[in-house]
Design a protein around this motif. Sequence first.
Motif, PDB file in Angstrom:
ATOM      1  N   ALA A  50      32.943  30.373  95.182  1.00  0.00           N
ATOM      2  CA  ALA A  50      32.591  29.386  96.211  1.00  0.00           C
ATOM      3  C   ALA A  50      33.646  28.294  96.324  1.00  0.00           C
ATOM      4  CB  ALA A  50      31.227  28.779  95.904  1.00  0.00           C
ATOM      5  N   ALA A  51      34.197  27.843  95.217  1.00  0.00           N
ATOM      6  CA  ALA A  51      35.216  26.787  95.260  1.00  0.00           C
ATOM      7  C   ALA A  51      36.467  27.277  95.986  1.00  0.00           C
ATOM      8  CB  ALA A  51      35.560  26.345  93.844  1.00  0.00           C
ATOM      9  N   MET A  52      36.857  28.510  95.730  1.00  0.00           N
ATOM     10  CA  MET A  52      38.032  29.054  96.390  1.00  0.00           C
ATOM     11  C   MET A  52      37.773  29.205  97.890  1.00  0.00           C
ATOM     12  SD  MET A  52      40.164  32.555  95.690  1.00  0.00           S
ATOM     13  CE  MET A  52      39.118  33.630  96.654  1.00  0.00           C
ATOM     14  N   LEU A  53      36.575  29.645  98.255  1.00  0.00           N
ATOM     15  CA  LEU A  53      36.225  29.797  99.655  1.00  0.00           C
ATOM     16  C   LEU A  53      36.243  28.447 100.377  1.00  0.00           C
ATOM     17  CD1 LEU A  53      35.432  32.006 101.635  1.00  0.00           C
ATOM     18  CD2 LEU A  53      33.050  31.502 101.118  1.00  0.00           C
ATOM     19  N   PHE A  57      38.743  27.334 103.611  1.00  0.00           N
ATOM     20  CA  PHE A  57      38.264  26.860 104.904  1.00  0.00           C
ATOM     21  C   PHE A  57      38.316  25.339 105.056  1.00  0.00           C
ATOM     22  CE2 PHE A  57      36.196  31.060 104.716  1.00  0.00           C
ATOM     23  CZ  PHE A  57      36.663  31.569 105.914  1.00  0.00           C
ATOM     24  N   ALA A  58      38.932  24.653 104.133  1.00  0.00           N
ATOM     25  CA  ALA A  58      38.974  23.186 104.165  1.00  0.00           C
ATOM     26  C   ALA A  58      39.631  22.653 105.446  1.00  0.00           C
ATOM     27  CB  ALA A  58      39.703  22.655 102.935  1.00  0.00           C
ATOM     28  N   GLY A  59      40.641  23.294 105.940  1.00  0.00           N
ATOM     29  CA  GLY A  59      41.342  22.818 107.126  1.00  0.00           C
ATOM     30  C   GLY A  59      40.799  23.379 108.433  1.00  0.00           C
ATOM     31  N   SER A  60      39.739  24.130 108.363  1.00  0.00           N
ATOM     32  CA  SER A  60      39.181  24.745 109.576  1.00  0.00           C
ATOM     33  C   SER A  60      38.477  23.712 110.438  1.00  0.00           C
ATOM     34  CB  SER A  60      38.171  25.832 109.188  1.00  0.00           C
ATOM     35  OG  SER A  60      38.795  26.835 108.449  1.00  0.00           O
TER      36      SER A  60
END
Length: 84
Positions: A50-53, A57-60
């Motif tokens: 979940a952290a990697m996901l 998507f942080a910049g989405s």
Amino acid sequence: MSEVISQRELRNDSGRIMRGLEEGRTFVITRRSEPVGELRPLRRRRFVDAAMLSEVFAGSPEIDAARFRADVDQVLDQDVEPRG
């Protein structure tokens, strides 16, 4: 395409066949030249942390829920009335 192997090959060459399955290959097993079964690799479940996901998507851009629903409604028939 599946590789056709005899029952004897399955017994005597199981190591090669297992490696083939790991590589995604499929085998048709025969007995007296008649197909009797198929060996195929299982689909493996791949879980994503979940952290990697979240990082991916942080910049989405944010999704506008109302606009998304409108787009879906425009394409799909989601009427609750029976189709009949």
